[in-house]
Design an enzyme around this catalytic site. Structure first.
Site, short mmCIF file in Angstrom:
data_model
loop_
_atom_site.label_atom_id
_atom_site.label_comp_id
_atom_site.label_asym_id
_atom_site.label_seq_id
_atom_site.Cartn_x
_atom_site.Cartn_y
_atom_site.Cartn_z
N GLU A 40 39.64 2.81 8.90
CA GLU A 40 39.90 1.38 9.48
C GLU A 40 40.01 0.30 8.41
O GLU A 40 39.22 0.01 7.87
CB GLU A 40 38.68 1.37 10.33
N ASP A 69 41.99 1.08 19.50
CA ASP A 69 41.23 0.27 18.85
C ASP A 69 40.78 -0.99 19.93
O ASP A 69 41.77 -1.48 20.55
CB ASP A 69 41.87 -0.34 17.79
N GLY A 142 27.97 1.15 24.17
CA GLY A 142 28.37 0.17 23.61
C GLY A 142 28.05 -1.24 24.35
O GLY A 142 26.81 -1.54 24.62
N TYR A 143 29.05 -2.07 24.35
CA TYR A 143 28.68 -3.59 25.06
C TYR A 143 28.79 -3.30 26.57
O TYR A 143 28.66 -4.40 27.40
CB TYR A 143 29.78 -4.56 24.63
N ASP A 144 28.67 -2.17 27.40
CA ASP A 144 28.84 -2.26 28.57
C ASP A 144 27.48 -2.84 29.35
O ASP A 144 27.85 -3.43 30.34
CB ASP A 144 28.56 -0.72 29.12
N ARG A 168 40.46 -0.48 28.92
CA ARG A 168 41.24 0.87 28.52
C ARG A 168 42.00 1.28 29.57
O ARG A 168 42.95 1.91 29.40
CB ARG A 168 39.89 1.83 28.33
#
Ligand code: ITT
Length: 188
Positions: A40, A69, A142-144, A168
Site C-alpha cells: 500500500e 480501497d 471498522g467504522y460501522d 461498497r
C-alpha cells in the site's frame, strides 16, 4: 483442470470480502477470496493506491482479481482519516475519532474497486454521505459503529440493509455492469 472461480477478491480484510461476495452474488457473479497483504503506497489519491494494490495483487496471484480501497472522510477534519483510514482505525480507533469530532459531524465513505487482469486495469468509485454518531452504536467491524448513512438514524452496525446501500455496494454495482458486459462481449 476445473477452475473454481473466474474472479478473486484480494485483501487482508475478510469483512470486506464477505460483504463484496454477498453483493456480487446478487448480481450473479461468483467471487473467490485470496487473503494477502498487499503493498500500500502512501498517497493522497485513493485511486493511485487502489491501482498499485491491484497490480501487486495480480502479479502475486496471476488471476483476474479485484481489490478495494476505502476511506472515511470527515468534513470538519479536512477529510481525515481519508487514505489513512486503515492505519487510523488500528491506532486510535473509533474512540479516538469520536474525541476528534466536534459539533460538525458530516462525513463520507468512499470506495474504489479496481479490476486487474493480464490486459486490463479499470477502476470504479462511489461515495456515500453520512454523519459521525455521538457514540458507538451496534456491533460491527471498522467504522460501522460510528457511521450513520444519509437518511438513516442508525449506524451501519445497527442497520440490516448495509449491503444494499453502502459505498461498497455502489462501487460494486458499477463494476458489475462493466464486468458482465465485458464477459458478454468476450463471448462467455
Ligand atoms: P486491504 O488489505 O484490502 O487493503 P484494509 O482493511 O487495509 O484491507 P483499506 O486499506 O481499504 O482496507 O482500509 C480502509 C479501512 O476503512 C478499513 O480497514 C476499515 O477500518 C475502514 N472501512 C472500510 N469500509 C468499511 C465499512 O464498510 N465499514 C466499516 N469500516 C470500513
Amino acid at each position: 483442470m476445473h477452475k473454481l472461480f473466474d474472479l478473486y477478491f484480494v485483501s487482508s480484510n475478510p469483512h470486506k470480502y464477505k460483504e463484496a461476495k454477498n453483493i456480487l452474488d446478487s448480481f450473479g457473479i461468483k467471487l473467490g477470496f485470496l487473503k494477502l497483504d498487499l503493498e500500500e503506497i502512501q498517497s493522497t489519491s485513493l485511486k493511485d493506491i487502489a491501482e498499485k494494490k491491484a497490480k501487486d495483487a495480480f502479479s502475486k496471484s496471476k488471476k483476474p482479481i479485484i481489490i478495494e480501497d476505502d476511506g472515511l472522510f470527515i468534513d470538519s477534519l479536512n477529510g481525515f482519516p481519508g487514505p489513512y483510514s486503515s492505519y487510523v482505525f488500528k491506532t486510535i480507533g473509533n474512540k479516538g475519532i469520536l474525541k476528534l469530532v466536534s459539533s460538525k459531524r458530516k462525513a463520507k465513505f468512499v470506495s474504489i474497486i479496481t479490476y486487474c487482469d493480464k490486459k486490463t486495469l479499470e477502476s470504479f468509485d462511489a461515495k456515500l454521505d453520512g454523519i459521525i454518531s455521538k457514540s458507538q452504536k451496534g456491533k460491527g467491524w471498522g467504522y460501522d459503529p460510528i457511521f450513520i448513512p444519509k437518511n438513516s438514524r442508525k449506524t451501519f452496525a445497527e442497520i440490516e440493509n448495509k449491503n444494499k446501500l453502502s459505498h461498497r455496494f455502489k462501487a460494486l454495482k458499477k463494476f458489475s455492469n462493466w464486468y458482465l458486459h465485458k464477459l458478454e462481449s468476450s463471448g462467455r
